[in-house]
Structure formats: C-alpha cells, structure tokens
Design a protein around this motif. Sequence first.
Motif, short mmCIF file in Angstrom:
data_model
loop_
_atom_site.label_atom_id
_atom_site.label_comp_id
_atom_site.label_asym_id
_atom_site.label_seq_id
_atom_site.Cartn_x
_atom_site.Cartn_y
_atom_site.Cartn_z
N SER A 274 0.86 -1.19 0.00
CA SER A 274 0.00 0.00 0.00
C SER A 274 0.89 1.23 0.00
CB SER A 274 -0.93 0.01 1.22
OG SER A 274 -0.19 -0.13 2.42
N ARG A 275 0.35 2.36 -0.39
CA ARG A 275 1.10 3.61 -0.39
C ARG A 275 0.33 4.66 0.39
NH1 ARG A 275 0.37 6.25 -6.41
NH2 ARG A 275 0.80 8.18 -5.27
N GLY A 276 1.07 5.64 0.91
CA GLY A 276 0.43 6.69 1.69
C GLY A 276 -0.43 7.61 0.85
N VAL A 277 -1.04 8.60 1.51
CA VAL A 277 -1.98 9.48 0.83
C VAL A 277 -1.52 10.94 0.83
CG1 VAL A 277 -3.95 8.00 1.32
CG2 VAL A 277 -3.32 9.78 2.96
N SER A 278 -0.54 11.29 1.64
CA SER A 278 -0.13 12.69 1.77
C SER A 278 0.99 13.03 0.80
CB SER A 278 0.33 12.98 3.21
OG SER A 278 -0.70 12.72 4.12
N ASN A 279 0.83 14.13 0.05
CA ASN A 279 1.89 14.55 -0.85
C ASN A 279 2.94 15.35 -0.09
OD1 ASN A 279 0.94 17.24 -0.60
ND2 ASN A 279 -0.47 16.95 -2.32
N SER A 280 3.98 15.78 -0.80
CA SER A 280 5.10 16.46 -0.15
C SER A 280 4.65 17.73 0.59
CB SER A 280 6.16 16.81 -1.20
OG SER A 280 6.68 15.66 -1.79
N ARG A 318 -7.64 8.23 7.96
CA ARG A 318 -7.42 8.68 6.57
C ARG A 318 -5.99 8.41 6.10
NH1 ARG A 318 -5.01 13.20 4.75
NH2 ARG A 318 -4.07 14.65 6.24
N HIS A 319 -5.12 7.94 6.99
CA HIS A 319 -3.74 7.67 6.64
C HIS A 319 -3.48 6.18 6.43
CE1 HIS A 319 -1.96 11.64 7.18
NE2 HIS A 319 -2.68 11.80 8.29
N VAL A 320 -2.40 5.89 5.71
CA VAL A 320 -1.85 4.53 5.69
C VAL A 320 -0.78 4.52 6.77
CG1 VAL A 320 -0.51 2.86 4.37
CG2 VAL A 320 -2.36 4.14 3.27
N ASP A 326 6.94 -3.86 9.31
CA ASP A 326 6.72 -3.49 7.90
C ASP A 326 8.05 -3.14 7.23
OD1 ASP A 326 4.03 -3.80 8.33
OD2 ASP A 326 3.60 -1.65 8.46
N ILE A 327 8.13 -3.40 5.94
CA ILE A 327 9.25 -2.90 5.13
C ILE A 327 8.77 -1.65 4.40
CG2 ILE A 327 10.78 -3.36 3.16
CD1 ILE A 327 10.82 -6.27 3.97
N PRO A 349 2.14 7.52 10.07
CA PRO A 349 1.62 7.59 8.69
C PRO A 349 2.76 7.74 7.70
CG PRO A 349 1.25 9.67 9.82
CD PRO A 349 1.79 8.72 10.85
N ILE A 350 2.53 7.28 6.47
CA ILE A 350 3.54 7.40 5.41
C ILE A 350 2.99 8.28 4.30
CG2 ILE A 350 4.66 5.21 5.91
CD1 ILE A 350 3.09 3.96 3.59
N SER A 351 3.89 8.86 3.53
CA SER A 351 3.51 9.74 2.43
C SER A 351 3.16 8.93 1.19
CB SER A 351 4.65 10.71 2.11
OG SER A 351 5.66 10.05 1.35
N ASP A 352 2.64 9.61 0.17
CA ASP A 352 2.30 8.92 -1.07
C ASP A 352 3.53 8.57 -1.90
OD1 ASP A 352 3.03 11.38 -2.11
OD2 ASP A 352 1.18 11.71 -3.21
N CYS A 353 4.71 8.92 -1.43
CA CYS A 353 5.97 8.55 -2.09
C CYS A 353 6.58 7.29 -1.49
CB CYS A 353 6.98 9.69 -2.00
SG CYS A 353 6.47 11.18 -2.88
N ILE A 354 5.87 6.68 -0.54
CA ILE A 354 6.38 5.52 0.19
C ILE A 354 5.45 4.32 0.00
CG2 ILE A 354 7.02 4.60 2.46
CD1 ILE A 354 8.83 6.87 1.60
N TYR A 355 6.06 3.15 -0.22
CA TYR A 355 5.31 1.90 -0.20
C TYR A 355 5.48 1.23 1.16
CZ TYR A 355 4.47 1.71 -5.27
OH TYR A 355 4.03 1.95 -6.55
N ARG A 356 4.40 0.68 1.65
CA ARG A 356 4.43 -0.16 2.86
C ARG A 356 4.25 -1.60 2.44
NH1 ARG A 356 -0.60 -1.44 6.73
NH2 ARG A 356 0.50 -2.55 8.41
#
Length: 405
Positions: A274-280, A318-320, A326-327, A349-356
Amino acid sequence: MSSIVSTFSDPLGRYYTRERVSEVLVSFLSIKNPKIVLDLGSGDGSLSKAAAKKWAKAQYITVDIECNTSLELMPTSGHQLSHKHFFKDALEPSLISDIGLYPENIDLAICNPPFIRPQWQKKHHDFLVNAGLPKEIIGIKELSAEVIFVVQNLASLKPRGQLGLIIPDGFISGERNRKFREFILKSNAIEKVVKLPTNAFVGTNAQAHIMIITKGGTNGFISLEELESLGNTSKEIVIPKNDGIESLDYSYHQGRKGRTKNCVTLSELGCSVSRGVSNSKQCRESHQRIFHTVDFHDDMKFVNLELFSGGIGSEKSRHVIAKEGDILMARVGRNLTKKICIVSKGEAPISDCIYRLVIPFKWRDLVYEFLVSEVGQAAIQSRIHGTGAKYLTMERLLSLPVTNI
C-alpha cells in the motif's frame, strides 16, 4: 533534435541529443534508398544530417515550430542535398496537408518528439479518432506529445515505410501507454528498441530509447538492445510482439529472462503493498510528522517510528499507517532503490511517495536482504521507469521475482 551543449531542454520540452545518438538511430534503420525523408521537430537537423550521410540523394523535409533547420552547408560526398524546411507546429493535425504532402507519401520518417504534455484541444481528439485509435487511448486526458507525433508520422508513411524515433521511458514501459503500444503493434512491426544510456541527452539523465517501426510490418518478434555507452551495445534479446505490450524495456525483459526456478514473486509470497496518501506539501504542513522519502538515510536498515513526535489521533483513519515489522521503500525518486528499511518500533503515517510492504513473518528478513542485495537492487532497477523522475509501480513491485526463498 539538435546537438547543443549549452542546454538540455527548452520551454517546448525538447531534449537535445548528442550527434552519436543520431548516428546510432540511423544505423538501425533497415530501409533501402528512401526517396523522401520527413523530420518532424527537427531542431538544427541532427537526425537529418545523420541520415544524409547515408542517403545523400534523398529529398529531406524538416519541420520545426521555432528552429530554422539548415542542411545545405553539410558536406554530402559531392551531392547537393534536396531540402525543404517549414516553420510549423508538428502537433497541428492538418500538418501533412499544410506542407503540401499526401498521406502515405513518405518513405522514411525520423523524429525526436518533445517530452511534454501539450495543451489538449478538440482538434487533437478528432485527429486521433480519424486515425482509428481506440477510445481507451483517446479518453486519456493530457496525452503526451509523442503519441501525436507517432500517429502523425505513421499517417505520412507509405506501407512498409519506416519510422525511427527517440522516445521517452514512459512510452516504452509506462502503464499509461500500454494501450497505445498495443495499438501500434496491432497493425505495424516494432522492429527494434534500443535503451539509451542516461547521458544520451546533453545536461540531463533523462531515460530514453530508440524505436524502429515498420508501417504495416508483420514481424512477430521485437529485438531489444541496450547501449551501455554511446559506443557499445549489450547482447540482443528477442521477445514475442505480444510481450512488448507489457513493456519494451531491455532491462525488464533481461530480468525476466534471468529468472530461475527457485524464484517467487512478492505477490506469490503473500506480500501486500500500500502507499500513503499525503503529498510532499501536505507532509510539510502537517502537525503530525509523516514518514517521507527525506526520512531515509544512508545504510539505514531500521527505523524507529516512536521518534516521530505527535499523536495520529482522529486523523488516523485517513492515513496509511506503517507498523513494526513493515518494510518501507521509496516509490519515486532518483535513488529510490537505496531507500529501503524495516520498521523496528512504533507506528506512523507514510507519504504517497512511500510503499508499505507487509510480508509474512517467515519471509520478512529474507525479502529485505534480497531487496538490498546487488541482485535485488538490479531487479528493482529493471522495473523502474520514468523520463526524469523515476518511479516504481505497485504492479511491477508485486511481480518482482525474489531469489533464494
């Protein structure tokens, strides 16, 4: 386009090629003695000049919206070049008739289209409809310029005429252009695709490829090569044309070819991604610290998310959320293969530039060690695409073959 050393791109999105790349493209063309050569987006004529060294008796037609392409002063073994230049926009659907040509009248087209997304207009839509493109392609908003350039060139070519062009990485392997690759291969032959070194363009590391298309060709296979430098090519790979719909990237198919029996994909191991939802921008403005690509450090194996201050609170839904075990790995960026770590403690939470990556416990350490190994890094690299910024799709990640499992 032209060979200019002072810059690598201009406001029109044109990347300027080294003279050697133009010569390499021409060397891969198999057409014999073309009478008329068309060069759309010609710049100062780098591609036409290379072609003229091989076919001095051909008539050259160059088109550029801005540059005044001049070929007359080039030495041509005693032959005066026949050349006409037009100041026209190659993205104009009526271009072929505007410059006095008939459809299917050109023997050879050579082209280095700008790597941009033009302002989309109804005339472009109508042009693609008349060219027979399916609605799945026409319906994509903001199609990149090379789609129109390719259609324009194919419409101008005689049956069995050839198109040699320099094409961006997203066109070669991007999911967005999958249907367009299928459209081309349905009625034409892609004879060869050559992956260029990242220094092929002056002043940038933009990834691009040479592609040779024969209009109406029936070749059921595609030859793939890689220019390891501007003088040396790698060993040829030949793939069935249907495999080219998925990707025309040399590194991708080389990785698939090298897959052994003891390989399993991340998907087959039961990995979920999965990937996050927040941009930079949202990461910078958030009161809660969000794990982003800037939080990776050199040789970073573990990350303690307890160090990320501030509670997630009511916004958690609303976050991943990355959790212990997790890697995490970067989805985009120039050095994304180097940004991989394991969550040792905590959650954030992780950003949309990161895969979990959530991986069954018994495989977790083995998968991580593979991802950061030399073999794993090469495997990931073969699945990355992008002209400027590099990115890895979730589909490509899940299909990554993991060895020694």
